[in-house]
Design an enzyme around this catalytic site. Sequence first.
Site, PDB file in Angstrom:
ATOM      1  N   LYS A  92       0.984  -1.237   0.054  1.00 51.12           N
ATOM      2  CA  LYS A  92      -0.017  -0.219  -0.100  1.00 51.12           C
ATOM      3  C   LYS A  92       0.837   1.377  -0.081  1.00 51.12           C
ATOM      4  O   LYS A  92       0.592   2.254   0.496  1.00 51.12           O
ATOM      5  CB  LYS A  92      -1.153  -0.005   1.420  1.00 51.12           C
TER       6      LYS A  92
ATOM      7  N   THR B  23       2.884   0.638  -5.295  1.00 54.11           N
ATOM      8  CA  THR B  23       3.715   0.000  -6.120  1.00 54.11           C
ATOM      9  C   THR B  23       3.083  -0.038  -7.509  1.00 54.11           C
ATOM     10  O   THR B  23       3.682  -0.085  -8.709  1.00 54.11           O
ATOM     11  CB  THR B  23       3.594  -1.545  -5.439  1.00 54.11           C
TER      12      THR B  23
ATOM     13  N   TRP C 198       0.822   2.324  -8.847  1.00 56.96           N
ATOM     14  CA  TRP C 198       1.315   3.580  -9.460  1.00 56.96           C
ATOM     15  C   TRP C 198       2.646   3.594 -10.233  1.00 56.96           C
ATOM     16  O   TRP C 198       2.695   3.991 -11.479  1.00 56.96           O
ATOM     17  CB  TRP C 198       1.070   4.500  -8.328  1.00 56.96           C
TER      18      TRP C 198
ATOM     19  N   HIS D 172       7.412  -7.290  -1.938  1.00 56.45           N
ATOM     20  CA  HIS D 172       7.141  -6.726  -0.852  1.00 56.45           C
ATOM     21  C   HIS D 172       8.117  -7.572   0.142  1.00 56.45           C
ATOM     22  O   HIS D 172       7.867  -7.050   1.491  1.00 56.45           O
ATOM     23  CB  HIS D 172       5.623  -6.933  -0.075  1.00 56.45           C
TER      24      HIS D 172
ATOM     25  N   ARG E  92       5.915   5.439   2.112  1.00 56.29           N
ATOM     26  CA  ARG E  92       4.528   6.504   2.353  1.00 56.29           C
ATOM     27  C   ARG E  92       4.487   6.459   3.888  1.00 56.29           C
ATOM     28  O   ARG E  92       4.715   5.832   4.499  1.00 56.29           O
ATOM     29  CB  ARG E  92       3.569   5.615   1.605  1.00 56.29           C
TER      30      ARG E  92
ATOM     31  N   SER F  97      -2.127   9.527 -13.131  1.00 54.58           N
ATOM     32  CA  SER F  97      -2.897  10.136 -12.185  1.00 54.58           C
ATOM     33  C   SER F  97      -3.976   8.859 -11.101  1.00 54.58           C
ATOM     34  O   SER F  97      -4.369   7.946 -11.962  1.00 54.58           O
ATOM     35  CB  SER F  97      -3.876  11.141 -12.459  1.00 54.58           C
ATOM     36  N   PHE F  98      -3.943   9.320  -9.824  1.00 50.32           N
ATOM     37  CA  PHE F  98      -4.604   8.197  -9.111  1.00 50.32           C
ATOM     38  C   PHE F  98      -6.188   7.999 -10.020  1.00 50.32           C
ATOM     39  O   PHE F  98      -6.697   6.732  -9.953  1.00 50.32           O
ATOM     40  CB  PHE F  98      -4.840   8.699  -7.830  1.00 50.32           C
TER      41      PHE F  98
END
Length: 320
Positions: free
Chosen positions: A77, A80, A82, A127, A149, A251-252
């Site tokens: 979270k 990754t 993106w 991860h 993050r 973009s998200f």
Amino acid sequence: MAALEDLDKLLQTIPGLEVLDLNNSKGHGCKSIVYDGLYLFIPPLVLLERRNPFESLQSIKETEMKDDDVIICAYPKCGTHWLWEVIEMLKSGVIEYRKETKETRMMEAIFKDGIDAIPTPRVLNSHLPLRMLPKQIVEKKVKCIQIVRNPKDVCVSYFNHYRDMVQPFGFEGDFAEFTEAFLTGKLCYGSYSDYLLTWKAELEGSPAVPVLDLVYEDMKHDPVKSVKDVARFLGVTATDMFCEEVAHACSFKKMKQIDKDRKLGIPVGIWREDAEQTFYRKGEIGDWKNWFTVAESERFDQMWNKKMKDSGFKFSYTPF
């Protein structure tokens, strides 16, 4: 239910495999297996039927790496998906979304055989800590990009991800219970703080590995600059205009819609039927304020700061 029963039966037949209930005093939590001291998700039935999970995980370390491989390294979270789309566009030179999900390039989901089958150039992700990844990353100095993050938003995002999954993959319990598990490491992939400290220590032991450090909040604040930083690190020639196009395409809002409309789902059922069934939720900076009470936030800070004191990691918790 039948599939879950079949999974339980198969798990009991694998030598050395122990399924742990990481439950709290209320009997809430999640289930996992343990490999090399790390809690990991129980492999889905379709994967277990093919191979012993320990052998599969061990095989990752023996994977042959290519000189042009790129590996995204991050705790769950942290962005990754993106970053994976950004890198794929930069390396291909085309504004085009991958049809697959990034899980089709995730080392601990596809193992050595799956990695070997991917045509070059490869953009992989994981991860896992460095010690569980291919040994040739260090030997061949494979390029890695680490994205981090702020931990409170990671906690919120991971909770929503976990609670949307079916058993035995999901988390049973409320947000306060999840936060406690997040801080104490009683989750798959362990605690975020341990992940960061472990990666830092392992990289200090292998200083020749080229690593680009990215921050999720910086990518949100100035995505074009971040895209340019990635291009420079990869040695990709990209015009300012193309970098702007990549930032806009990734973009998200656009990524979430693409994930919903065009992505080929992962080949195992992990989502609850009543869930949104996506890896994208909000992607905002500071959404944690909608979840933590003042007391919970203070307790989080106390525990996090104690663990991460003098680590060098600093995070932004609000938009800027």
